[in-house]
Design a protein around this motif. Structure first.
Motif, short mmCIF file in Angstrom:
data_model
loop_
_atom_site.label_atom_id
_atom_site.label_comp_id
_atom_site.label_asym_id
_atom_site.label_seq_id
_atom_site.Cartn_x
_atom_site.Cartn_y
_atom_site.Cartn_z
N MET A 1 0.78 -1.10 -0.07
CA MET A 1 -0.08 0.10 -0.03
C MET A 1 1.02 1.43 0.04
SD MET A 1 -3.46 -0.05 0.54
CE MET A 1 -4.65 -1.56 0.83
N VAL A 2 0.39 2.07 -0.53
CA VAL A 2 1.05 3.55 -0.79
C VAL A 2 -0.13 4.53 -0.18
CG1 VAL A 2 0.31 3.98 -3.31
CG2 VAL A 2 2.49 5.09 -2.15
N ILE A 3 0.42 5.61 0.56
CA ILE A 3 -0.48 6.63 1.34
C ILE A 3 0.06 7.90 0.52
CG2 ILE A 3 -1.27 7.60 3.14
CD1 ILE A 3 0.04 5.10 4.69
N LEU A 4 -1.09 8.42 0.11
CA LEU A 4 -1.01 9.80 -0.45
C LEU A 4 -1.51 10.80 0.78
CD1 LEU A 4 -0.64 12.28 -2.54
CD2 LEU A 4 -3.05 11.55 -3.10
N VAL A 5 -0.58 11.45 1.36
CA VAL A 5 -0.65 12.36 2.45
C VAL A 5 -0.82 13.90 1.83
CG1 VAL A 5 0.03 13.28 4.74
CG2 VAL A 5 0.46 11.13 4.02
N SER A 6 -1.94 14.50 2.19
CA SER A 6 -2.20 15.95 1.68
C SER A 6 -2.36 16.83 3.07
CB SER A 6 -3.34 15.91 0.87
OG SER A 6 -3.48 15.06 -0.19
N ARG B 1 -5.44 11.55 4.26
CA ARG B 1 -4.70 10.39 3.79
C ARG B 1 -5.31 9.22 2.88
NH1 ARG B 1 -3.66 11.28 9.06
NH2 ARG B 1 -1.46 11.51 9.86
N GLN B 2 -4.78 8.90 2.02
CA GLN B 2 -5.76 8.29 0.86
C GLN B 2 -4.62 6.96 0.82
OE1 GLN B 2 -6.84 10.47 -2.40
NE2 GLN B 2 -8.33 11.72 -1.49
N TRP B 3 -5.24 5.62 0.81
CA TRP B 3 -4.64 4.54 0.65
C TRP B 3 -4.70 4.11 -0.57
CZ3 TRP B 3 -5.65 6.38 5.43
CH2 TRP B 3 -4.82 6.22 6.42
N PHE B 4 -3.83 3.91 -1.34
CA PHE B 4 -3.78 3.03 -2.68
C PHE B 4 -3.20 1.76 -2.73
CE2 PHE B 4 -4.64 7.54 -3.27
CZ PHE B 4 -5.50 7.69 -4.06
N ASP B 5 -3.47 1.08 -3.56
CA ASP B 5 -2.79 -0.16 -4.12
C ASP B 5 -1.14 0.13 -4.47
OD1 ASP B 5 -4.47 -1.94 -2.85
OD2 ASP B 5 -5.57 -2.20 -4.81
N ARG C 1 -8.82 3.44 1.47
CA ARG C 1 -9.12 4.13 2.56
C ARG C 1 -8.94 5.73 2.52
NH1 ARG C 1 -9.02 2.51 8.45
NH2 ARG C 1 -8.20 4.21 9.63
N TYR C 2 -9.80 6.38 3.32
CA TYR C 2 -9.76 7.78 3.11
C TYR C 2 -10.16 8.55 4.57
CZ TYR C 2 -11.29 12.74 1.24
OH TYR C 2 -11.28 14.09 1.15
N THR C 3 -8.90 9.07 5.04
CA THR C 3 -9.29 9.52 6.36
C THR C 3 -8.97 11.11 6.46
OG1 THR C 3 -7.07 8.95 7.15
CG2 THR C 3 -8.54 7.47 7.48
#
Length: 120
Positions: free
Chosen positions: A1-6, A67-71, A43-45
């Protein structure tokens, strides 16, 4: 998993409450309702930081941490390159997010304590 943090900053003309209200009541539900987000986002938090008020600790410079989790990074590209993102999600982002002051990065999660046990 990779997480895009904004690390999101509000547009200068919006109050903190207007920004938070827009994100909680409009933007996050909008993102969650799209087929493209359901396809790519696992996932989106969101966190809405509050100042600590501790001496020597800098004040918070942003209004939300999303935070958005992507494959994979390819899935992030799939999301942002999609017509649904460009026509539905992105125009709403421009209504409340100051992109020139916001920061974005990719990461993976390392758990040192709690769910997931030992460091991975």
């Amino acid at each position: 998993m990779v997480i895009l943090v904004s690390l999101l900053c509000r547009l200068p003309e919006l109050s903190g409450e207007e920004f938070l209200s827009h994100h909680r009541e409009r933007h996050a539900p909008l993102v969650a309702s799209t087929a493209v987000a359901r396809r790519y986002v696992r996932r989106y938090t969101a966190d809405y930081p509050q100042p600590l008020g501790f001496p020597g600790v800098a004040e918070v410079r942003f209004d939300a941490v999303v935070r958005q989790w992507f494959d994979s990074t390819e899935d992030i590209q799939g999301l942002v390159r999609s017509a649904e993102y460009r026509e539905t999600i992105q125009p709403d982002e421009r209504r409340f997010i100051d992109m020139s002051r916001s920061e974005f990065y990719l990461t993976t999660e390392r758990v040192f304590l709690g769910d997931g046990g030992a460091a991975r």
